[in-house]
Design a protein around this motif. Structure first.
Motif, PDB file in Angstrom:
ATOM      1  N   ILE A  26      50.299  34.032  47.238  1.00 42.10           N
ATOM      2  CA  ILE A  26      50.513  32.655  47.684  1.00 42.10           C
ATOM      3  C   ILE A  26      51.157  31.819  46.576  1.00 42.10           C
ATOM      4  O   ILE A  26      51.036  32.114  45.394  1.00 42.10           O
ATOM      5  CB  ILE A  26      49.198  32.003  48.157  1.00 42.10           C
ATOM      6  N   LYS A  27      51.800  30.744  47.002  1.00 41.93           N
ATOM      7  CA  LYS A  27      52.598  29.940  46.077  1.00 41.93           C
ATOM      8  C   LYS A  27      51.752  29.323  44.973  1.00 41.93           C
ATOM      9  O   LYS A  27      52.196  29.234  43.815  1.00 41.93           O
ATOM     10  CB  LYS A  27      53.334  28.842  46.847  1.00 41.93           C
ATOM     11  N   THR A  28      50.544  28.874  45.290  1.00 39.27           N
ATOM     12  CA  THR A  28      49.707  28.259  44.251  1.00 39.27           C
ATOM     13  C   THR A  28      49.379  29.241  43.136  1.00 39.27           C
ATOM     14  O   THR A  28      49.271  28.855  41.969  1.00 39.27           O
ATOM     15  CB  THR A  28      48.403  27.702  44.850  1.00 39.27           C
ATOM     16  N   GLU A  29      49.213  30.525  43.476  1.00 37.53           N
ATOM     17  CA  GLU A  29      48.951  31.534  42.457  1.00 37.53           C
ATOM     18  C   GLU A  29      50.209  31.815  41.641  1.00 37.53           C
ATOM     19  O   GLU A  29      50.142  32.008  40.424  1.00 37.53           O
ATOM     20  CB  GLU A  29      48.425  32.829  43.087  1.00 37.53           C
ATOM     21  N   VAL A  30      51.365  31.838  42.295  1.00 37.78           N
ATOM     22  CA  VAL A  30      52.626  32.024  41.559  1.00 37.78           C
ATOM     23  C   VAL A  30      52.826  30.866  40.581  1.00 37.78           C
ATOM     24  O   VAL A  30      53.226  31.063  39.428  1.00 37.78           O
ATOM     25  CB  VAL A  30      53.827  32.129  42.513  1.00 37.78           C
ATOM     26  N   GLY A  48      47.093  41.391  38.544  1.00 33.65           N
ATOM     27  CA  GLY A  48      45.754  41.175  39.082  1.00 33.65           C
ATOM     28  C   GLY A  48      45.779  40.662  40.511  1.00 33.65           C
ATOM     29  O   GLY A  48      45.026  41.134  41.374  1.00 33.65           O
ATOM     30  N   GLN A  49      46.655  39.698  40.789  1.00 32.82           N
ATOM     31  CA  GLN A  49      46.757  39.164  42.152  1.00 32.82           C
ATOM     32  C   GLN A  49      47.260  40.221  43.126  1.00 32.82           C
ATOM     33  O   GLN A  49      46.804  40.300  44.276  1.00 32.82           O
ATOM     34  CB  GLN A  49      47.683  37.950  42.156  1.00 32.82           C
ATOM     35  N   LEU A  50      48.179  41.048  42.685  1.00 29.71           N
ATOM     36  CA  LEU A  50      48.660  42.133  43.537  1.00 29.71           C
ATOM     37  C   LEU A  50      47.561  43.161  43.798  1.00 29.71           C
ATOM     38  O   LEU A  50      47.417  43.668  44.914  1.00 29.71           O
ATOM     39  CB  LEU A  50      49.859  42.818  42.885  1.00 29.71           C
TER      40      LEU A  50
END
Length: 280
Positions: A26-30, A48-50
């Motif tokens: 999601i954009k907030t994580e990017v 980690g997010q992936l």
């Protein structure tokens, strides 16, 4: 029970990889990742997010883009699901690792274990600095089991990883008094002839009382290049199967992730920003 890790030290992101990866979260994580100053930190955070989305897609057999990942007040990622599924992520040194289960809560932590570089301080000074975090039993395990400085550092990192895995199992961030935890290690050494070995007989006393035996600690050494080693520790219910972690490559993870539409217009910006970040 799911256990995965990726060696981020080996990942040298290409433009196509970075762009596809940023489209899968999601954009907030990017945007959060984009604020890191150093390339290494951004790379580990993105991996980690992936890994979270890859894990969820494997556990629920759904597209990775279908999950609404939230964060607790303490910043721990979670999902609302039926049946309930808990997962925990950790990264340090060369590895990013994750574990997830449908059977109870889980805490995951990883640290360097044996490295080639010389420490800037002695194990005595480091242990004394953190003396209040260890019990007498643990202090003796670190300093008195061996005179070999490298082994003593291994013992220090092993105990610290055990403590962190329990705190993460509780769902705490900082603030828990680690000296309340006394780990009784029954198997002193890992068998390097069995790289898939998982030690699961370490016991925990909390406030001088042995905790419920339904809780288990799984410890595994990951063998890296140049004879270096890293430890991964899980705190979890003993209902879970005891098995080793599976190593993934960035290709494995990206193939298991599906893109979201919300980031496609900014993808070149994320790549350009990454390239401009500082190297450590």
């Amino acid at each position: 029970m799911y256990r995965y890790y990726i060696n981020c030290n080996n990942w040298k992101p290409t433009r196509d990889e970075w762009i596809y990866a940023t489209r899968c979260i999601i954009k907030t994580e990017v945007e959060r990742i984009d604020r890191f100053i150093f390339q290494r930190d951004a790379k580990f955070a993105l991996a980690g997010q992936l890994l979270i989305r890859y894990l969820l897609s494997q556990a629920f057999q759904r597209k990775s883009s279908s999950f609404q990942i939230q964060r607790t007040e303490r910043g721990r990622p979670f999902i609302e699901s039926t049946p309930k599924f808990d997962f925990n992520l950790s990264h340090h040194n060369q590895l990013v690792c994750i574990a997830g289960t449908f059977d109870g809560q889980i805490g995951c932590d990883t640290m360097e274990y044996r490295i080639n570089s010389e420490s800037k301080e002695s194990i005595e000074s480091l242990t004394n600095l953190l003396r209040r975090e260890f019990t007498k039993n643990e202090y003796d395990f670190i300093l008195n089991k061996s005179k070999d400085e490298k082994i003593r550092f291994c013992n220090f990192h092993r105990l610290w990883c055990l403590k962190e895995s329990y705190v993460k199992w509780l769902g705490y961030g900082i603030g828990f008094t680690l000296s309340r935890l006394n780990f009784c290690i029954e198997t002193d050494n890992f068998d390097e002839n069995h790289p898939q070995q998982v030690i699961s007989n370490t016991k925990l006393e909390l406030d001088n009382k042995l905790i419920d035996e339904k809780l288990r600690f799984d410890e595994q050494i990951i063998y890296l290049q140049d004879n270096e080693q890293q430890i991964i520790t899980l705190c979890l219910s003993n209902k879970n199967t005891c098995k080793p972690f599976i190593e993934l490559t960035i290709d494995d993870i990206l193939k298991g992730c599906t893109p979201l539409d919300e980031n496609e217009h900014d993808e070149e910006k994320w790549w350009n920003n990454f390239q401009q970040k500082r190297l450590k």
